[in-house]
Design a protein around this motif. Structure first.
Motif, short mmCIF file in Angstrom:
data_model
loop_
_atom_site.label_atom_id
_atom_site.label_comp_id
_atom_site.label_asym_id
_atom_site.label_seq_id
_atom_site.Cartn_x
_atom_site.Cartn_y
_atom_site.Cartn_z
N GLU A 169 36.36 36.42 41.40
CA GLU A 169 36.20 37.55 42.32
C GLU A 169 35.83 38.82 41.56
O GLU A 169 34.93 39.56 41.96
CB GLU A 169 37.49 37.77 43.11
CG GLU A 169 37.43 38.95 44.05
CD GLU A 169 38.68 39.12 44.89
OE1 GLU A 169 38.82 40.19 45.50
OE2 GLU A 169 39.51 38.18 44.93
N GLU A 170 36.50 39.05 40.45
CA GLU A 170 36.24 40.26 39.68
C GLU A 170 34.81 40.27 39.13
O GLU A 170 34.10 41.29 39.22
CB GLU A 170 37.23 40.38 38.52
CG GLU A 170 37.04 41.65 37.73
CD GLU A 170 37.77 41.62 36.40
OE1 GLU A 170 37.47 42.48 35.56
OE2 GLU A 170 38.61 40.73 36.21
N LYS A 224 46.23 47.12 46.65
CA LYS A 224 46.71 45.83 46.13
C LYS A 224 48.07 46.01 45.44
O LYS A 224 48.99 45.21 45.65
CB LYS A 224 45.69 45.25 45.15
CG LYS A 224 46.08 43.88 44.59
CD LYS A 224 45.11 43.42 43.51
CE LYS A 224 43.74 43.15 44.05
NZ LYS A 224 42.83 42.59 43.01
N HIS A 263 40.88 34.77 40.69
CA HIS A 263 40.88 36.22 40.49
C HIS A 263 39.74 36.65 39.57
O HIS A 263 39.07 37.66 39.81
CB HIS A 263 42.22 36.68 39.89
CG HIS A 263 43.39 36.53 40.81
ND1 HIS A 263 43.44 37.13 42.05
CD2 HIS A 263 44.55 35.83 40.68
CE1 HIS A 263 44.58 36.82 42.64
NE2 HIS A 263 45.27 36.04 41.83
N ALA A 320 46.66 39.91 38.22
CA ALA A 320 45.49 40.11 39.08
C ALA A 320 44.65 41.30 38.65
O ALA A 320 43.65 41.62 39.28
CB ALA A 320 45.93 40.29 40.53
#
Length: 347
Positions: free
Chosen positions: A65-66, A105, A62, A121
């Motif tokens: 990705e961020e 999400k 996570h 997340a």
């Protein structure tokens, strides 16, 4: 800065950034990584993503990705400064897209009955780019509290009608479609306000192409996987942003033709692109088509805003490729299977 100088600066900057894209050998190296630490190490030392992971070593999927998405936003922010006609306004589209991704999400987790998992997340780095407080969203435990967290934004009004039925079968897809339609309209308004007619036409060609690929994928899913009727399909057709004619859209919606959609498409605006594409996997094929359109556009468009958009979407695709590799490593998926889902890795 004069308009002509600014336009040349956008062309030069966008194409220079595109020139730094990941190549086939980079993807091969990343696919060979066996752990997320190895992958981050490679991105830090061998690619232009080094600044995204500066002073960072251990990360979960996570967080990776961020950081990739924040890195992308920062690159786009720099490019937008060169586009004096529409750059600053168009940049707002990517903020809105991030907002919508976060809302969807959270709603998915709410439907699953695990809204508390959003906190794990939650993208703290991204929070400075959003229109609302992500931490307030993370505190929500029902749809009403989500609406409260979205007070003062256009998103509250858009999703408010679904408060009592958001968990019903098929409702999530309608919420997603509603927010996506808003996003396209928002983008179209930004483009029309900030560019001249000739430039806007080229930008709309790209936006329409992206919207149509989404429409085709939705119709295919609805007719093949959910046996949806015409009325349901109409909810997923974006008639404001399309390169299809009205007749072609009517045929796509029609139950008579929807199941034979792939036979219909070669006779439309997209005929030549379909003829050059392998349709063994529909959604991947649609993404490949759009990718090729972007590559052609960044080389030949005369509108600086259109070229800027081509780079935006190409850079977004590259980040998505890396995220697919991250997910593959995280779930121990064989490299050849991960590779099958990567888009545009041979350019």
């Amino acid at each position: 800065m004069s308009v002509s100088y600014a336009a040349n600066a956008v062309f030069a900057k966008a194409r220079a950034l595109y020139g730094k894209r990941l190549r086939r050998e980079n993807y091969n190296d990343m696919l060979a990584c066996r752990t997320l630490s190895e992958l981050v190490g490679y991105l830090k030392t061998k690619t232009e993503y080094s600044s995204a992971f500066e002073n960072i070593s251990e990360l979960d999927s996570h967080q990776i990705e961020e950081l990739l998405r924040v890195h992308l936003l920062k690159k786009l922010e720099v490019l937008c400064r060169y586009e004096i006609s529409a750059g600053e306004d168009v940049y707002k589209y990517f903020i809105a897209k991030g907002d919508i991704d976060q809302i969807l999400k959270f709603i998915r987790l709410l439907i699953l009955g695990t809204p508390e998992k959003y906190l794990a997340a939650l993208p703290p780095f991204f929070s400075s780019y959003t229109e609302f407080d992500l931490y307030k969203v993370a505190e929500a435990r029902d749809f009403g509290q989500l609406l409260d967290a979205l007070n003062g934004t256009p998103y509250r009004k858009l999703i408010e009608p679904f408060e009592n039925n958001y968990a019903e079968k098929g409702c999530y897809l309608i919420i997603e479609s509603t927010l996506t339609a808003y996003l396209y309209k928002y983008l179209g308004d930004l483009v029309d306000k900030g560019t001249n007619k000739k430039s806007a036409a080229q930008v709309h060609e790209i936006i329409n192409y992206k919207a149509d690929m989404n429409t085709i994928a939705n119709i295919y899913r609805l007719t093949r996987l959910q046996d949806a009727d015409n009325e349901i399909i109409k909810n997923y057709i974006n008639t404001d942003f399309t390169n299809f004619t009205d007749k072609e859209l009517d045929m796509l919606i029609s139950e008579q033709y929807a199941r034979d959609m792939l036979r219909l498409l070669p006779s439309t605006y997209y005929g030549k692109d379909f003829a050059k594409t392998d349709f063994s996997h529909l959604e991947g094929a649609l993404q490949q088509m759009f990718y090729k359109k972007l590559v052609k556009g960044i080389r030949y468009y005369t509108s600086p805003t259109a070229v800027m958009f081509c780079y935006f979407f190409l850079a977004e695709n590259e980040v998505q490729n890396i995220i697919r590799i991250v997910e593959g490593i995280n779930y121990n998926i064989p490299p050849d299977r991960i590779n099958a889902f990567l888009i545009g890795t041979d350019n």
